[in-house]
Design a protein around this motif. Structure first.
Motif, short mmCIF file in Angstrom:
data_model
loop_
_atom_site.label_atom_id
_atom_site.label_comp_id
_atom_site.label_asym_id
_atom_site.label_seq_id
_atom_site.Cartn_x
_atom_site.Cartn_y
_atom_site.Cartn_z
N LEU A 183 0.84 -1.20 0.00
CA LEU A 183 0.00 0.00 0.00
C LEU A 183 0.87 1.25 0.00
O LEU A 183 0.65 2.20 -0.77
CB LEU A 183 -0.89 -0.03 1.24
N ILE A 184 1.89 1.24 0.84
CA ILE A 184 2.81 2.38 0.90
C ILE A 184 3.48 2.58 -0.45
O ILE A 184 3.54 3.69 -0.98
CB ILE A 184 3.87 2.14 2.01
N ARG A 185 3.96 1.47 -1.05
CA ARG A 185 4.63 1.57 -2.35
C ARG A 185 3.69 2.16 -3.40
O ARG A 185 4.06 3.08 -4.13
CB ARG A 185 5.10 0.17 -2.78
N ASP A 186 2.47 1.66 -3.44
CA ASP A 186 1.53 2.13 -4.46
C ASP A 186 1.16 3.60 -4.27
O ASP A 186 1.08 4.37 -5.22
CB ASP A 186 0.26 1.27 -4.45
N ILE A 207 9.97 -4.17 -0.23
CA ILE A 207 8.82 -3.76 -1.03
C ILE A 207 8.84 -2.26 -1.31
O ILE A 207 8.55 -1.84 -2.42
CB ILE A 207 7.50 -4.16 -0.32
N ILE A 208 9.20 -1.45 -0.32
CA ILE A 208 9.00 -0.01 -0.53
C ILE A 208 10.23 0.76 -0.98
O ILE A 208 10.12 1.91 -1.37
CB ILE A 208 8.44 0.68 0.74
N SER A 209 11.42 0.16 -0.94
CA SER A 209 12.58 1.03 -1.13
C SER A 209 13.39 0.76 -2.39
O SER A 209 13.34 -0.32 -2.96
CB SER A 209 13.50 0.94 0.06
N ASP A 210 14.14 1.76 -2.79
CA ASP A 210 15.12 1.51 -3.83
C ASP A 210 16.54 1.71 -3.29
O ASP A 210 17.50 1.40 -3.94
CB ASP A 210 14.91 2.40 -5.06
N TYR A 211 16.63 2.25 -2.10
CA TYR A 211 17.95 2.63 -1.61
C TYR A 211 17.93 2.50 -0.09
O TYR A 211 16.93 2.81 0.54
CB TYR A 211 18.22 4.08 -2.01
#
Ligand SMILES: Nc1ncnc2c1ncn2[C@@H]1O[C@H](COP(=O)(O)OP(=O)(O)O)[C@@H](O)[C@H]1O
Ligand SMILES: [Mg+2]
Lengths: 252, 264
Positions: A183-186, A207-211
């Motif tokens: 949900l956070i990612r979206d 799920i939510i991060s790229d870094y």
């Protein structure tokens, strides 16, 4: 877009004798989703609270959206805060208010929306987190996961540029953890938010991060792509990602 | 300026009684700085007043009747012994209006309300609701503390007038039981003795007591320690400190009152 939305330089914070942050520097580019890892008690919450002016660091500089947080007057700081979202570890829903009142509170106080606009925004935010049916419930009637969702809805309702999450999934079961993280990612993608999440939950982070950066004993020990960090041969990281993270997240 | 964040003032301030007094004084100044600034939060204030009234109404009602009744039953034999039974309504009325009504109502109010505010704000502190407000650019001090202090300062004098009236009725009932005094006679004696000079200082000092109750409860809750014990401690400390301050301020105010309105 070039440029950093957040620049933290050489941040120091101590409580009495206890040194919590000892020269932390972090840049977050606009649109980036940064995860800050760290064991319990390493100062993750302190870091976030310094960023929003809830705590005042002893030394260092914090720039958010071009504003030097530490030199702002309370009025200017509040102006900046209107464009920030903060999801507290405990969700921090106002006990005495219904879900609807919780969400409309910042809107009524800080903006000049009509009642109709407020209702629409509240419903839309709740719909986004899948909790429209709970609009007239009191916080005490909600489960832990639902509270987090309402907290999330409340922090995104002003459509902030920057979202800060304090352990968004701690204390939740693995399934809810995944749901909330997705949900956070979206939402981040949809609202084009920049974000900083502090956590010790690897699942959520993936799920939510790229870094990601790892905070340890007041300093940043590692920074880099999350996958690289988890696959690293470095003994500290290996140990960190194998044992502690999972034990802490799911209780062994 | 945001130089002193609320989270930081607290720990050190809880160390000992004197630094607590210092902290409360600072809190007091903060109140005065905020109270005259809009928005005035009339809605919040009325809500608190209503809740405080409802919460304390039953207990002060019972207490009011009993104060008057017991005071009469206790004094009657002594007064009778000295042949001064006729003056019973006078002494009872004056004791109630000048001293017992205000102080007992305030102490009950402290027990019930100060602890409630301490626990309420304490749990808001511990569960980060106060932080959440601050981060949402809402001044939690003005919204949570100022409104409560105003509400307690207004509602306690009202409760006191009510308690005074009930105590006088209780006093008559005592007189009726012991000496068959009629209401008309009793009432005429009360009216004869009761002066504004008795009512004003008696009720007036409860504005101060109400202020103390609101201030102490808010202070303890606002700076509650993390953890659930923090909430309990905030609640208990509120009652202890508020009651003590009420008694100390009563002494000071009585002294002042006697200078301004000498008993004639
Ligand atoms: N307001 C405060 N006063 C004193 N000490 C604090 C305060 N906030 C945090 N600390 C201390 O700072 C350390 C880091 O806390 P925190 O940032 O909450 O850790 P975490 O990484 O688990 O979020 C802890 O040891 C905590 O006791
Ligand atoms: Mg934390």
């Amino acid at each position: 877009m070039a440029g950093n939305l957040v620049e933290i330089k050489d941040l120091h914070k101590r409580f009495g004798e206890q040194v919590v942050l000892n020269g932390v520097s972090i840049d977050v580019a606009e649109g980036q989703n940064l995860v800050v890892f760290g064991k319990s008690g390493t100062g993750k919450s302190v870091l976030l609270k310094c960023m929003v002016g809830l705590l005042v660091p002893d030394q260092g500089d914090i720039t958010i959206a071009g504003e030097k947080v530490l030199t702002l007057s309370l009025k200017e700081l509040n102006e900046l805060r209107k464009h920030l979202g903060f999801l507290f570890q405990s969700a921090a829903l106002y006990d005495s208010m219904s879900v609807r009142e919780n969400l409309s509170f910042p809107l009524i106080r800080n903006f000049n929306f009509t009642q109709g606009e407020i209702d629409k925004k509240v419903e839309r935010a709740l719909d986004r987190v899948g909790l429209l049916f709970a609009i007239d419930k009191m916080p005490s009637e909600l489960s832990g996961g639902m509270r987090k969702r309402v907290g999330l809805a409340r922090s995104i309702i002003t459509e902030p540029k920057l979202m800060l999450y304090d352990e968004p999934t701690t204390g939740l079961d693995p399934i809810t953890t995944k749901e909330i993280s997705k949900l956070i990612r979206d939402l981040q993608a949809e609202l084009k938010m920049t974000s900083v999440a502090v956590t010790h939950d690897l699942i959520c982070a993936q799920i939510i991060s790229d870094y990601a950066i790892v905070l340890h004993e007041g300093n940043i020990r590692y920074r880099g792509d999350l996958t690289q960090l988890t696959l690293s041969d470095d003994p500290f990281l290996k140990n960190f990602f194998s044992s502690e993270v999972f034990e802490d997240s799911y209780g062994s | 300026m945001q130089k002193k964040s609320s989270l930081e003032i607290n720990k050190a301030k809880l160390l000992n009684f004197f630094s607590q007094i210092g902290g409360m004084t600072e809190f007091n100044i903060l109140f005065l700085k905020n109270v005259f600034k809009p928005p005035y939060e009339i809605g919040e204030i009325s809500k608190h007043m209503y809740e405080l009234g409802v919460k304390t109404f039953p207990i002060v009602s019972i207490t009011g009747i009993i104060i008057g009744l017991v005071l009469t039953l206790q004094s009657q034999p002594i007064m009778a012994k000295f042949g001064a039974e006729f003056y019973l309504p006078y002494t009872v009325t004056l004791s109630v209006v000048r001293e017992l009504g205000p102080v007992i109502t305030a102490l009950i109010f402290a027990g019930r309300v100060s602890s409630g505010i301490g626990a309420e704000l304490g749990s808001m502190r511990v569960t980060e609701q106060i932080d959440a407000m601050e981060v949402s650019a809402i001044n939690p001090f003005r919204y949570l503390v100022v409104t409560r202090i105003i509400a307690t300062s207004i509602i306690l004098p009202i409760l006191t007038i009510y308690v005074d009236a009930l105590a006088i009725i209780g006093g008559w009932f005592g007189s009726y039981l012991t000496s068959n005094t009629t209401w008309d006679l009793y009432y005429s004696q009360v009216i004869e003795v009761l002066k504004f000079g008795d009512i004003i200082p008696g009720v007036g000092k409860t504005i101060v007591f109400g202020y103390i109750v609101g201030l102490v409860g808010s202070y303890m809750g606002y700076f509650a320690d993390k953890g659930t014990e923090g909430v309990g401690k905030a609640s208990t400390n509120s009652v202890v400190v508020a009651s003590l301050l009420i008694i100390i301020f009563d002494m000071i105010l009585v002294k002042i009152t006697l200078l301004l309105w000498p008993v004639t």
